[in-house]
Design a protein around this motif. Sequence first.
Motif, PDB file in Angstrom:
ATOM      1  N   PHE A   2      23.683  23.507  57.375  1.00 52.18           N
ATOM      2  CA  PHE A   2      22.481  24.275  57.069  1.00 52.18           C
ATOM      3  C   PHE A   2      22.242  24.413  55.553  1.00 52.18           C
ATOM      4  O   PHE A   2      21.157  24.048  55.056  1.00 52.18           O
ATOM      5  CB  PHE A   2      22.596  25.647  57.737  1.00 52.18           C
ATOM      6  N   LEU A   3      23.223  24.897  54.809  1.00 47.35           N
ATOM      7  CA  LEU A   3      23.035  25.097  53.358  1.00 47.35           C
ATOM      8  C   LEU A   3      22.803  23.776  52.613  1.00 47.35           C
ATOM      9  O   LEU A   3      21.889  23.688  51.806  1.00 47.35           O
ATOM     10  CB  LEU A   3      24.203  25.873  52.752  1.00 47.35           C
ATOM     11  N   PRO A   4      23.592  22.702  52.891  1.00 47.90           N
ATOM     12  CA  PRO A   4      23.356  21.453  52.146  1.00 47.90           C
ATOM     13  C   PRO A   4      21.970  20.841  52.414  1.00 47.90           C
ATOM     14  O   PRO A   4      21.488  20.077  51.586  1.00 47.90           O
ATOM     15  CB  PRO A   4      24.456  20.519  52.647  1.00 47.90           C
ATOM     16  N   ARG A   5      21.348  21.141  53.545  1.00 56.14           N
ATOM     17  CA  ARG A   5      20.032  20.566  53.838  1.00 56.14           C
ATOM     18  C   ARG A   5      18.937  21.113  52.931  1.00 56.14           C
ATOM     19  O   ARG A   5      17.858  20.546  52.851  1.00 56.14           O
ATOM     20  CB  ARG A   5      19.667  20.818  55.302  1.00 56.14           C
ATOM     21  N   TYR A  53      26.852  26.418  59.360  1.00 55.76           N
ATOM     22  CA  TYR A  53      26.119  27.088  58.275  1.00 55.76           C
ATOM     23  C   TYR A  53      26.473  26.475  56.922  1.00 55.76           C
ATOM     24  O   TYR A  53      25.594  26.150  56.116  1.00 55.76           O
ATOM     25  CB  TYR A  53      26.463  28.582  58.325  1.00 55.76           C
ATOM     26  N   ALA A  89      39.099  37.290  74.679  1.00 51.56           N
ATOM     27  CA  ALA A  89      37.759  37.593  74.171  1.00 51.56           C
ATOM     28  C   ALA A  89      37.717  37.449  72.649  1.00 51.56           C
ATOM     29  O   ALA A  89      36.772  36.876  72.091  1.00 51.56           O
ATOM     30  CB  ALA A  89      37.350  38.998  74.593  1.00 51.56           C
ATOM     31  N   ALA A  90      38.765  37.950  71.981  1.00 51.99           N
ATOM     32  CA  ALA A  90      38.816  37.865  70.514  1.00 51.99           C
ATOM     33  C   ALA A  90      38.882  36.416  70.057  1.00 51.99           C
ATOM     34  O   ALA A  90      38.202  36.010  69.113  1.00 51.99           O
ATOM     35  CB  ALA A  90      40.017  38.638  69.996  1.00 51.99           C
ATOM     36  N   GLY A 110      17.708  15.585  59.640  1.00 50.13           N
ATOM     37  CA  GLY A 110      18.585  15.706  58.476  1.00 50.13           C
ATOM     38  C   GLY A 110      18.104  16.689  57.429  1.00 50.13           C
ATOM     39  O   GLY A 110      18.675  16.775  56.351  1.00 50.13           O
ATOM     40  N   THR A 111      17.027  17.442  57.746  1.00 48.08           N
ATOM     41  CA  THR A 111      16.542  18.465  56.808  1.00 48.08           C
ATOM     42  C   THR A 111      16.322  19.768  57.578  1.00 48.08           C
ATOM     43  O   THR A 111      16.445  19.796  58.795  1.00 48.08           O
ATOM     44  CB  THR A 111      15.197  18.055  56.164  1.00 48.08           C
ATOM     45  N   ASN A 112      15.976  20.808  56.849  1.00 50.56           N
ATOM     46  CA  ASN A 112      15.686  22.086  57.508  1.00 50.56           C
ATOM     47  C   ASN A 112      14.211  22.214  57.883  1.00 50.56           C
ATOM     48  O   ASN A 112      13.781  23.286  58.298  1.00 50.56           O
ATOM     49  CB  ASN A 112      16.084  23.249  56.593  1.00 50.56           C
ATOM     50  N   TRP A 156      35.926  47.299  70.398  1.00 54.33           N
ATOM     51  CA  TRP A 156      35.225  46.034  70.647  1.00 54.33           C
ATOM     52  C   TRP A 156      33.795  46.092  70.098  1.00 54.33           C
ATOM     53  O   TRP A 156      33.285  45.109  69.551  1.00 54.33           O
ATOM     54  CB  TRP A 156      35.232  45.713  72.140  1.00 54.33           C
ATOM     55  N   ILE A 193      16.055  29.385  51.725  1.00 56.92           N
ATOM     56  CA  ILE A 193      15.892  28.797  53.064  1.00 56.92           C
ATOM     57  C   ILE A 193      15.327  29.903  53.961  1.00 56.92           C
ATOM     58  O   ILE A 193      16.045  30.808  54.378  1.00 56.92           O
ATOM     59  CB  ILE A 193      17.233  28.284  53.631  1.00 56.92           C
ATOM     60  N   LEU A 210      32.484  32.220  65.929  1.00 57.38           N
ATOM     61  CA  LEU A 210      32.141  32.595  64.554  1.00 57.38           C
ATOM     62  C   LEU A 210      32.545  31.478  63.580  1.00 57.38           C
ATOM     63  O   LEU A 210      31.779  31.128  62.669  1.00 57.38           O
ATOM     64  CB  LEU A 210      32.847  33.908  64.202  1.00 57.38           C
ATOM     65  N   HIS A 217      19.356  30.568  48.346  1.00 57.09           N
ATOM     66  CA  HIS A 217      19.040  29.137  48.554  1.00 57.09           C
ATOM     67  C   HIS A 217      17.585  28.905  48.962  1.00 57.09           C
ATOM     68  O   HIS A 217      17.191  27.768  49.188  1.00 57.09           O
ATOM     69  CB  HIS A 217      19.987  28.548  49.600  1.00 57.09           C
ATOM     70  N   TRP A 263      30.048  28.689  64.008  1.00 58.01           N
ATOM     71  CA  TRP A 263      28.767  29.065  63.380  1.00 58.01           C
ATOM     72  C   TRP A 263      28.850  28.869  61.871  1.00 58.01           C
ATOM     73  O   TRP A 263      27.951  28.286  61.259  1.00 58.01           O
ATOM     74  CB  TRP A 263      28.438  30.523  63.727  1.00 58.01           C
ATOM     75  N   PHE A 264      29.961  29.325  61.250  1.00 57.99           N
ATOM     76  CA  PHE A 264      30.084  29.213  59.793  1.00 57.99           C
ATOM     77  C   PHE A 264      30.290  27.774  59.341  1.00 57.99           C
ATOM     78  O   PHE A 264      29.835  27.392  58.260  1.00 57.99           O
ATOM     79  CB  PHE A 264      31.195  30.125  59.265  1.00 57.99           C
ATOM     80  N   VAL A 308      35.364  34.766  70.639  1.00 57.22           N
ATOM     81  CA  VAL A 308      34.386  35.204  69.635  1.00 57.22           C
ATOM     82  C   VAL A 308      34.758  34.638  68.258  1.00 57.22           C
ATOM     83  O   VAL A 308      33.900  34.190  67.502  1.00 57.22           O
ATOM     84  CB  VAL A 308      34.299  36.753  69.612  1.00 57.22           C
TER      85      VAL A 308
END
Lengths: 180, 51
Positions: free
Chosen positions: B44-47, B40, B25-26, A115-117, A15, A39, B33, A37, B36-37, B29
């Motif tokens: 997050f990346l396109p902004r 992301y 638990a797996a 809408g932005t970072n 684990w 950021i 994940l 990027h 989160w991705f 989690v």
Amino acid sequence: MPLAEEAIVRSEVRWAAVAISVMSVIMLAIIYAGLVHHINPPSNIETIDPKTLHLSGEFTEANLGTRVAADGRVTSRIVATQFTFLPRCIVVPASRPVTLRFATPDVIHGVLVTGTNVNTMIVPGYVSQVHTEFTRPGDLLMPCHEYCGLGHSEMMATVRVVPPERFKPDAQGRVSCDAR
Amino acid sequence: MSDERADAELERAMQEVPRGALALAALTVGLLLVGWFLIYLLVFLPRGMVS
């Protein structure tokens, strides 16, 4: 070691390996966003006297808002104060690097542009600086996101992102919401 | 029940790894994940750039 304890240790080690892998993947993703990027968390250590902020220097009233320097760099200067932003509206061009500079004469504020970072704290005594590039034209809301007193919920400004061809500085290199 | 017998029973019970708890638990989690991705990659990346 008894068999049961061995089994427990084995499952805990597995684990722990899963947890370390998850953290490593997330760290790599954050490093990738920073390096490829660009950021990154805004980091700028620059002091300013909050008592004389409005009297001389960069953040006097005449100097606030968006200005295009002789070398073409676009900078917006904004004062965050209880309970408004000065100016309440700034114009910035889309698809072009922009620097936002903030200072406050009173208490801690914070801003984000929806809408932005863009997201930073504004701390008395320091200049907060954010470099960014707005991707789409439109009016974006910029509220204060750090509780700063009873009028906090009324404290917001507009970031007007205009297409590059409609971003026209005047003779002094200034661009304001009123001029449009 | 003697201590020796109790220990032996405990040892036998402890050898059964709680597979259901590990699976739960797996899954939890894993979903975190994935969430989160998704944020992301889709938010997050396109902004775009900020520093």
